[in-house]
Design a protein around this motif. Structure first.
Motif, PDB file in Angstrom:
ATOM      1  N   UNK A 260       0.671  -1.275  -0.046  1.00 10.41           N
ATOM      2  CA  UNK A 260      -0.056  -0.070  -0.107  1.00 10.41           C
ATOM      3  C   UNK A 260       0.692   0.941   0.493  1.00 10.41           C
ATOM      4  N   UNK A 261       1.800   1.572   0.886  1.00 11.52           N
ATOM      5  CA  UNK A 261       3.016   2.495   0.912  1.00 11.52           C
ATOM      6  C   UNK A 261       3.992   2.582  -1.359  1.00 11.52           C
ATOM      7  N   UNK A 262       3.686   1.374  -1.086  1.00 11.02           N
ATOM      8  CA  UNK A 262       4.089   2.232  -2.905  1.00 11.02           C
ATOM      9  C   UNK A 262       2.950   2.140  -3.721  1.00 11.02           C
ATOM     10  N   UNK A 263       2.081   1.629  -3.579  1.00 12.08           N
ATOM     11  CA  UNK A 263       0.635   1.974  -4.726  1.00 12.08           C
ATOM     12  C   UNK A 263       0.745   3.880  -4.360  1.00 12.08           C
ATOM     13  N   UNK A 264       1.292   4.671  -2.286  1.00 13.53           N
ATOM     14  CA  UNK A 264       0.228   5.798  -2.537  1.00 13.53           C
ATOM     15  C   UNK A 264       1.803   7.007  -3.347  1.00 13.53           C
ATOM     16  N   UNK A 265       2.821   5.748  -2.796  1.00 14.53           N
ATOM     17  CA  UNK A 265       3.950   6.595  -3.259  1.00 14.53           C
ATOM     18  C   UNK A 265       3.777   6.874  -4.825  1.00 14.53           C
TER      19      UNK A 265
END
Length: 356
Positions: A201-206
């Protein structure tokens, strides 16, 4: 009578000495017996004769029992021989080693599940490392057999910490990259799957944030780039010359290449194939619409009135920079484009003009 008395005294002394000797023998025998019991209990703590590896069923109950027997035998150490005393000391060290081994085993079972993944993400391995370092000194072979588990816990704790930093922080790509590297360095597929999923989810947000920035930048650049890309083929009645794409560009009062007589020295012409270029040619001799003729120029004119709203520039980059500055300085929204100006002597200049 005197002789009889002497004999009786000597007999009593002999009996007393015999009794003392028997007591000493009994104490030594008892101390030896306790030491023998201790020896058996210590051997039971290990699975090999050299006492290097712990017994499969090593438990706190067994180490406690051996420790109590050691204390009991230690009280009788005065009745042991030098060799027996050394054995007593060695047994004490073996009991302490077994206790440290048991502590390490307990921490390993507590820390890792059946798939060797940390049960508690906040597990503190400081005590485990201290006990393991002790075991390495006294039981190096056994320590080597469990070193990979101890190291695995250390690596998992590090990876989990970096994952938390990446998910709880500002979602910076650098933090995510460090966490992924730490996770992938662990040879445990279950652990990798678990914690890479937490990073997803963090990679998607970035990525979404980066895409938003790129899109905003793209829109901003579009306001200052060549508007011909969107308006090719349209015509403005107020223009004085035509771009290569056929678009009429407003703001300049040069005559089109129709042969009409004006005071202008140059007229634009199409046909270059470059939508961002405007071609300017010197007029040639011919008949105008009124029946008159035009006079051919004797040589290319270099000191001409600036082409376009922005003037003339030596490079396209300079023209674009001037256009962007004009847009930024303007109080209203404008759209403009930069273009190439080709003279009949093959010299090239660059300029820009408004499209609105």
């Amino acid at each position: 009578m005197k002789k009889v008395t002497k004999i009786m005294i000597l007999g009593a002394m002999t009996l007393a000495l015999g009794a003392c000797g028997n007591k000493a023998n009994d104490a030594a025998t008892k101390a030896k017996s306790e030491l023998t019991t201790l020896n058996k209990q210590v051997i039971g703590l290990y699975s090999t004769k050299n006492l290097e590896f712990p017994a499969k069923g090593l438990s706190g109950k067994k180490t406690d029992k051996a420790e109590k027997q050691y204390a009991k035998t230690y009280k009788l150490r005065g009745d042991l021989t030098k060799v027996q005393k050394k054995k007593l000391t060695a047994n004490g060290k073996q009991i302490e080693a077994a206790k440290k081994i048991l502590m390490v085993q307990t921490d390993l079972k507590k820390a890792l599940d059946k798939d060797d993944v940390l049960v508690d993400a906040d597990f503190d391995n400081s005590n485990l490392n201290t006990d393991f370092n002790t075991v390495k000194k006294v039981k190096p072979k056994y320590a080597a057999s469990i070193a990979d588990k101890v190291e695995l816990i250390e690596l998992e704790i590090k990876a989990i910490g970096l994952t938390k930093s990446a998910t709880d922080g500002e979602n910076k790509q650098e933090a995510v990259d460090q966490a992924k590297a730490a996770i992938n360095a662990i040879k445990n597929e279950k652990f990798k799957a678990t914690y890479l999923a937490k990073l997803h989810p963090v990679e998607v947000a970035i990525k979404q944030a980066a895409d938003a920035v790129a899109e905003a930048s793209k829109k901003n650049d579009a306001a200052t780039t060549n508007s011909v890309n969107r308006q090719t083929g349209s015509t403005s009645e107020s223009t004085g010359y035509t771009t290569a794409s056929g678009q009429q560009t407003a703001g300049d009062r040069y005559n089109t290449n129709s042969g009409s007589t004006t005071n202008n020295a140059y007229s634009p012409s199409s046909g270059t194939g470059n939508s961002s270029e405007t071609v300017i040619k010197q007029p040639t001799t011919g008949t105008n619409s009124s029946g008159g003729t035009t006079t051919p120029a004797k040589k290319p004119v270099t000191n001409i009135t600036p082409i376009g709203v922005g003037g003339t520039f030596n490079t396209m980059a300079e023209a674009m920079a001037s256009l962007k500055k004009a847009i930024n300085d303007s109080d209203t929204d404008h759209i403009g484009h930069a273009y190439t100006v080709l003279y009949s002597d093959n010299s090239i200049k660059y300029s820009w003009t408004w499209d609105d």
